[in-house]
Design an enzyme around this catalytic site. Structure first.
Site, PDB file in Angstrom:
ATOM      1  N   SER A 135       0.818  -1.212   0.000  1.00 29.26           N
ATOM      2  CA  SER A 135       0.000   0.000   0.000  1.00 29.26           C
ATOM      3  C   SER A 135       0.851   1.260   0.000  1.00 29.26           C
ATOM      4  O   SER A 135       2.061   1.209   0.197  1.00 29.26           O
ATOM      5  CB  SER A 135      -0.910   0.023   1.249  1.00 29.26           C
ATOM      6  OG  SER A 135      -1.730  -1.116   1.322  1.00 29.26           O
ATOM      7  N   ASP A 156       1.045   5.040   1.944  1.00 26.63           N
ATOM      8  CA  ASP A 156       0.582   5.819   3.091  1.00 26.63           C
ATOM      9  C   ASP A 156       0.581   7.297   2.726  1.00 26.63           C
ATOM     10  O   ASP A 156       1.587   7.834   2.247  1.00 26.63           O
ATOM     11  CB  ASP A 156       1.502   5.607   4.298  1.00 26.63           C
ATOM     12  CG  ASP A 156       1.477   4.176   4.825  1.00 26.63           C
ATOM     13  OD1 ASP A 156       0.514   3.446   4.493  1.00 26.63           O
ATOM     14  OD2 ASP A 156       2.399   3.799   5.562  1.00 26.63           O
ATOM     15  N   GLY A 212       1.992  -0.872   3.831  1.00 24.32           N
ATOM     16  CA  GLY A 212       1.385  -2.192   3.761  1.00 24.32           C
ATOM     17  C   GLY A 212       2.240  -3.125   4.586  1.00 24.32           C
ATOM     18  O   GLY A 212       3.466  -3.184   4.404  1.00 24.32           O
ATOM     19  N   LYS A 213       1.631  -3.853   5.512  1.00 25.99           N
ATOM     20  CA  LYS A 213       2.426  -4.678   6.420  1.00 25.99           C
ATOM     21  C   LYS A 213       3.234  -5.739   5.674  1.00 25.99           C
ATOM     22  O   LYS A 213       4.364  -6.047   6.042  1.00 25.99           O
ATOM     23  CB  LYS A 213       1.530  -5.338   7.470  1.00 25.99           C
ATOM     24  CG  LYS A 213       0.857  -4.349   8.416  1.00 25.99           C
ATOM     25  CD  LYS A 213       0.177  -5.040   9.572  1.00 25.99           C
ATOM     26  CE  LYS A 213       1.170  -5.621  10.545  1.00 25.99           C
ATOM     27  NZ  LYS A 213       2.019  -4.602  11.193  1.00 25.99           N
ATOM     28  N   GLY A 261       6.809  -3.964  22.929  1.00 27.82           N
ATOM     29  CA  GLY A 261       7.444  -2.658  22.877  1.00 27.82           C
ATOM     30  C   GLY A 261       8.647  -2.555  23.788  1.00 27.82           C
ATOM     31  O   GLY A 261       9.550  -3.399  23.761  1.00 27.82           O
ATOM     32  N   GLY A 283       7.278  -3.007  14.518  1.00 23.62           N
ATOM     33  CA  GLY A 283       6.765  -4.369  14.538  1.00 23.62           C
ATOM     34  C   GLY A 283       7.017  -5.104  13.241  1.00 23.62           C
ATOM     35  O   GLY A 283       7.391  -6.286  13.234  1.00 23.62           O
ATOM     36  N   ASP A 284       6.827  -4.419  12.119  1.00 23.47           N
ATOM     37  CA  ASP A 284       7.089  -5.037  10.824  1.00 23.47           C
ATOM     38  C   ASP A 284       8.580  -5.331  10.658  1.00 23.47           C
ATOM     39  O   ASP A 284       8.967  -6.352  10.095  1.00 23.47           O
ATOM     40  CB  ASP A 284       6.601  -4.131   9.696  1.00 23.47           C
ATOM     41  CG  ASP A 284       5.089  -4.021   9.647  1.00 23.47           C
ATOM     42  OD1 ASP A 284       4.415  -4.954  10.109  1.00 23.47           O
ATOM     43  OD2 ASP A 284       4.593  -2.986   9.158  1.00 23.47           O
ATOM     44  N   SER A 292      14.993   0.934  13.551  1.00 22.06           N
ATOM     45  CA  SER A 292      14.011   1.380  12.562  1.00 22.06           C
ATOM     46  C   SER A 292      13.298   2.658  12.974  1.00 22.06           C
ATOM     47  O   SER A 292      12.816   3.401  12.111  1.00 22.06           O
ATOM     48  CB  SER A 292      12.976   0.279  12.305  1.00 22.06           C
ATOM     49  OG  SER A 292      12.067   0.161  13.399  1.00 22.06           O
TER      50      SER A 292
END
Length: 304
Positions: free
Chosen positions: A11, A13, A39-40, A212, A244-245, A275
């Site tokens: 995707s 953003d 997009g994940k 986290g 997370g990705d 990141s």
């Protein structure tokens, strides 16, 4: 080099910052606008590729300008795009993000990401069979996610299932995933009747819960383990979603490089911490060279 296949969302953003959110019927002037790739699925593919993985992306985009740019971005990140299919009837996926006073609200439009179906997954049979690991997330239709996991299980191919965004998933599917990587809120939705410790003990060396700054928790079959995160301050506290990705992409690389569970999680944690030092989910994802420059990089990982 290990073969990592990511099947998932691709995707764009669209990010707007403003001092307030408009009321119904109101037009306001914003402060800034930017577009980033997201997009994940694509995020996790980029994270793996930058860390040296031989990555194949499978998914769907529109035939619009955004679809062409999304494919070009994957190619520029050294990702194989033979299995990314343009479809004509819908636009490419997009996320429309408004940030006000550090809080964001998001409208996600799946677009072409929802066009992928089980028939397309059947055409990926050879790709799945020849993969060292498959990575999948929840930004695809649930029946497609389930088919991917079923196929991997039947063919004895390892699969990382990142159940995000959170939604109900049947117990039988969860049990067939080699690795489950929810965050704390996703864990609570998947296992509403279990405490964290109960869930970890029920899925030893399978359930990996990212929390986290609290680190990552899993059960090694003997006892519950906590793998600490690396303490860093994000460049923008509103822009940590890519962490997370990044973790999932790095975790896949480490596993296929032969690292054990604990080392693979530490590798993922380090990549995730780096990141958030740059803007954008993909913009901050580190290369392997950048990882090795960190004082926290462990030479024993020996990833090339």
């Amino acid at each position: 080099m290990s073969k990592i296949t990511v099947i998932g969302s691709i995707s764009t953003d669209f990010v707007v910052t403003a001092n307030k959110r408009p009321e119904v019927g109101e037009t306001i002037t914003g402060n800034d606008f930017s577009t980033t790739f997201g997009g994940k699925g694509a995020n996790q593919a980029v994270a793996s590729a930058r860390l040296g993985g031989d990555v194949y992306m499978a998914g769907t985009v529109g035939t619009d300008l955004f679809g062409k740019e999304l494919i070009q971005n994957l190619t520029e990140n050294s990702i194989h795009v033979d299995f990314v299919e343009p479809v004509t009837q819908v636009p490419s996926g997009s996320a429309h993000i408004t940030i006000v006073d550090g809080d964001n609200c998001i409208v996600y439009v799946p677009g072409a990401n929802n066009v992928i179906d089980t028939n397309r997954i059947e055409k990926l049979n050879e790709l799945i069979q020849t993969s060292d690991i498959v990575v999948v997330q929840n930004e695809l239709p649930q029946e497609v996610v389930e088919q991917i996991i079923e196929d991997c299980f039947a063919q004895n191919v390892k699969v990382i299932y990142n159940p995000a965004p959170a939604r109900f998933v049947s117990q039988s599917i969860l049990e067939k995933a080699t690795y489950l990587t929810p965050n704390e809120s996703e864990f609570k939705l998947l296992f509403p009747d279990m405490t964290l410790s109960e869930g970890l003990a029920h899925y030893p060396n399978q359930l990996i819960v990212t929390m986290g700054s609290k680190g990552v928790y899993y059960h090694d079959g003997i006892s519950e383990k906590q793998v600490s995160s690396y303490s860093v301050a994000p460049i923008d506290t509103t822009d940590t979603t890519g962490a997370g990705d990044t973790f999932n992409g790095a975790f896949a690389v480490a596993l296929t490089a032969g690292l054990d569970m604990d080392s693979s999680i530490r590798f993922g944690n380090l990549a995730a911490s780096l990141s958030i030092q740059k803007f954008g989910a993909q913009g901050g994802m580190p290369t392997l060279a950048e990882m090795k420059e960190s004082e926290n990089y462990e030479k024993e990982w020996n990833i090339k």
